[in-house]
Design a protein around this motif. Structure first.
Motif, PDB file in Angstrom:
ATOM      1  N   PRO A  40       0.801  -1.237   0.000  1.00  0.00           N
ATOM      2  CA  PRO A  40       0.000   0.000   0.000  1.00  0.00           C
ATOM      3  C   PRO A  40       0.831   1.284   0.000  1.00  0.00           C
ATOM      4  O   PRO A  40       0.288   2.350  -0.257  1.00  0.00           O
ATOM      5  CB  PRO A  40      -0.793  -0.110   1.294  1.00  0.00           C
ATOM      6  CG  PRO A  40       0.111  -0.853   2.211  1.00  0.00           C
ATOM      7  CD  PRO A  40       0.833  -1.854   1.353  1.00  0.00           C
ATOM      8  N   HIS A  85      -8.856   7.099  16.391  1.00  0.00           N
ATOM      9  CA  HIS A  85      -9.738   6.204  15.638  1.00  0.00           C
ATOM     10  C   HIS A  85     -10.315   5.125  16.534  1.00  0.00           C
ATOM     11  O   HIS A  85     -11.400   4.598  16.265  1.00  0.00           O
ATOM     12  CB  HIS A  85      -8.962   5.555  14.487  1.00  0.00           C
ATOM     13  CG  HIS A  85      -9.098   6.291  13.194  1.00  0.00           C
ATOM     14  ND1 HIS A  85     -10.302   6.472  12.538  1.00  0.00           N
ATOM     15  CD2 HIS A  85      -8.180   6.913  12.427  1.00  0.00           C
ATOM     16  CE1 HIS A  85     -10.100   7.158  11.439  1.00  0.00           C
ATOM     17  NE2 HIS A  85      -8.821   7.441  11.340  1.00  0.00           N
ATOM     18  N   LEU A 131     -10.623   4.407   6.085  1.00  0.00           N
ATOM     19  CA  LEU A 131     -10.774   3.066   5.515  1.00  0.00           C
ATOM     20  C   LEU A 131      -9.763   2.090   6.085  1.00  0.00           C
ATOM     21  O   LEU A 131     -10.120   0.994   6.511  1.00  0.00           O
ATOM     22  CB  LEU A 131     -10.645   3.144   3.985  1.00  0.00           C
ATOM     23  CG  LEU A 131     -11.721   3.995   3.287  1.00  0.00           C
ATOM     24  CD1 LEU A 131     -11.469   4.035   1.794  1.00  0.00           C
ATOM     25  CD2 LEU A 131     -13.112   3.438   3.598  1.00  0.00           C
ATOM     26  N   ASP A 132      -8.506   2.451   6.062  1.00  0.00           N
ATOM     27  CA  ASP A 132      -7.457   1.574   6.598  1.00  0.00           C
ATOM     28  C   ASP A 132      -6.381   2.467   7.231  1.00  0.00           C
ATOM     29  O   ASP A 132      -5.488   2.963   6.545  1.00  0.00           O
ATOM     30  CB  ASP A 132      -6.855   0.718   5.488  1.00  0.00           C
ATOM     31  CG  ASP A 132      -6.046  -0.454   6.066  1.00  0.00           C
ATOM     32  OD1 ASP A 132      -5.423  -0.253   7.131  1.00  0.00           O
ATOM     33  OD2 ASP A 132      -6.055  -1.534   5.466  1.00  0.00           O
ATOM     34  N   THR A 133      -6.501   2.629   8.511  1.00  0.00           N
ATOM     35  CA  THR A 133      -5.612   3.564   9.203  1.00  0.00           C
ATOM     36  C   THR A 133      -4.157   3.144   9.106  1.00  0.00           C
ATOM     37  O   THR A 133      -3.265   3.956   8.882  1.00  0.00           O
ATOM     38  CB  THR A 133      -6.018   3.684  10.682  1.00  0.00           C
ATOM     39  OG1 THR A 133      -7.396   4.051  10.759  1.00  0.00           O
ATOM     40  CG2 THR A 133      -5.172   4.722  11.395  1.00  0.00           C
ATOM     41  N   SER A 134      -3.878   1.857   9.264  1.00  0.00           N
ATOM     42  CA  SER A 134      -2.486   1.393   9.249  1.00  0.00           C
ATOM     43  C   SER A 134      -1.847   1.628   7.890  1.00  0.00           C
ATOM     44  O   SER A 134      -0.677   2.030   7.805  1.00  0.00           O
ATOM     45  CB  SER A 134      -2.424  -0.089   9.617  1.00  0.00           C
ATOM     46  OG  SER A 134      -3.184  -0.870   8.693  1.00  0.00           O
ATOM     47  N   ASP A 135      -2.597   1.390   6.806  1.00  0.00           N
ATOM     48  CA  ASP A 135      -2.045   1.642   5.470  1.00  0.00           C
ATOM     49  C   ASP A 135      -1.774   3.127   5.257  1.00  0.00           C
ATOM     50  O   ASP A 135      -0.754   3.509   4.664  1.00  0.00           O
ATOM     51  CB  ASP A 135      -3.016   1.143   4.396  1.00  0.00           C
ATOM     52  CG  ASP A 135      -3.023  -0.373   4.283  1.00  0.00           C
ATOM     53  OD1 ASP A 135      -2.168  -1.009   4.939  1.00  0.00           O
ATOM     54  OD2 ASP A 135      -3.886  -0.915   3.558  1.00  0.00           O
TER      55      ASP A 135
END
Length: 378
Positions: A40, A85, A131-135
């Motif tokens: 990502p 989050h 949508l995808d915090t880590s990415d």
């Protein structure tokens, strides 16, 4: 009597094109490399040019310091955004509390000029990382850091040395001080139609430009740290820095002398009669001092023969003032002028002599001159 200020100049003038080209090249390379990374992280390549531009700096030390501060600020901000989050808060409450904490954390002095990125990273992570915090955190921190590395690498390979910028400022300040001295001499000789207006034209704030001169040489010192070309410049820069220190002190003393002479001449009982013998003596000394100031920043070191007429002029003025001691308070302004001139003699790099009265050496300590941007360790 008001002191009019002179205009400032861009401290990066002369190296601006160098920095612009380097920033453009760093941004292009960072964008290209960022798009080659796998997902990502590769999906956020648009952050890489931003990191590259932020890392480009006039000095290697500044680029390294800024890159580290940027990296830490992004990590702190992203951590705050990611943490919020996980909290069951309504949007308005989450934003408010997030900004409160981010602003407090951005007050950490170690983050320097990059402190604002704590707030930016926190908001980006909280709002754009739904949508995808880590990415998102990986892409933001990773791509900006990648760009910063590219910018740092180019700064290391193509480091500027803004010696011309500092030299131009040194010449400009010395010329400004000399012209102010020459302007006072013209007024004292009675070579102007309206002396009162002429004093207003002569008087200007020289010290602000002198302080900017100090900043220029502090920036030059910073540019030499970690610079692969620093060796061949250190001796020249050291000599010019010493000249800049002297010019800065002289500028402050000349500004004070100008202010004092202007006030005295505008008083109901002026000490100097415009065009009189005393005024002519002071004017001659000011002209000699202006000549020494101009020679001070020349290519050749100041010699004893360069300062001898100035020293002799100060001695003549001192003798003239001593003759007026019986006049009481009327002699005070003359004594003040002599003290100011002796203080200036104490600043100038002049050989000592038993033939003249010793100059007044200004107070100094090991930390003079104070370097801009440096903090004392406790």
């Amino acid at each position: 009597m008001l002191m009019r200020s002179t205009a400032s100049t861009d401290p990066l003038l002369g190296s601006r094109l160098h920095i612009a080209i380097k920033a453009a090249l760093a941004a292009a390379l960072a964008w290209q490399i960022g798009n080659l990374l796998p997902s990502p992280m590769g999906d956020y390549a648009y952050y890489a040019p931003m990191g590259a531009v932020l890392a480009v700096h006039p000095s290697v030390a500044g680029s390294l310091r800024g890159s580290l501060q940027l990296f830490v600020a992004l990590l702190v901000g992203a951590a705050v955004g990611a943490t919020f989050h996980l909290l069951p808060l309504p949007g308005w409450a989450g934003i408010g509390l997030l900004v409160l904490i981010a602003v407090i954390l951005a007050g950490w002095d170690r983050l320097g000029a990059e402190r604002s990125w704590v707030i930016t990273a926190a908001l980006f992570t909280y709002i754009l990382g739904n949508l995808d915090t880590s990415d998102f955190v990986l892409g933001l921190v990773g791509q900006v850091s990648l760009g910063a590395v590219v910018g740092l690498a180019l700064t290391l390979l193509l480091p500027p040395i803004p010696a011309r910028v500092a030299r131009r400022r040194l010449d400009a300040v010395s010329t400004e001080v000399a012209e102010q001295l020459e302007g006072m001499a013209v007024v004292l000789r009675g070579q102007t139609d309206d002396p009162a207006s002429a004093w207003l034209e002569v008087a200007r704030e020289v010290l602000p430009d002198a302080l900017r001169l100090r900043e220029s040489y502090s920036d030059l010192d910073d540019a030499l740290r970690g610079n692969l070309r620093a060796g061949r410049w250190r001796e020249l820069v050291g000599r010019r820095r010493s000249e800049a220190d002297v010019i800065e002190r002289v500028a402050a003393l000349v500004e004070n002398l100008t202010y004092m002479l202007g006030e005295v001449q505008e008083s109901p009982r002026p000490w100097l009669r415009i065009g009189g013998d005393a005024a002519q003596t002071v004017a001659d000394v000011l002209d000699e001092l202006a000549s020494v100031v101009r020679r001070l920043v020349g290519d050749e070191p100041l010699q004893a023969r360069d300062t001898e007429p100035l020293v002799q002029g100060v001695e003549r003025l001192s003798a003239l003032v001593r003759e007026t001691v019986g006049l009481g308070e009327e002699s005070f302004p003359g004594a003040a002028v002599v003290v100011s001139l002796r203080r200036i003699l104490g600043v100038l790099p002049m050989p000592e002599s038993d033939a003249i009265a010793p100059p007044i050496t200004p107070l100094r300590d090991p930390s003079w001159p104070p370097r801009v941007g440096r903090r004392r360790r406790r």
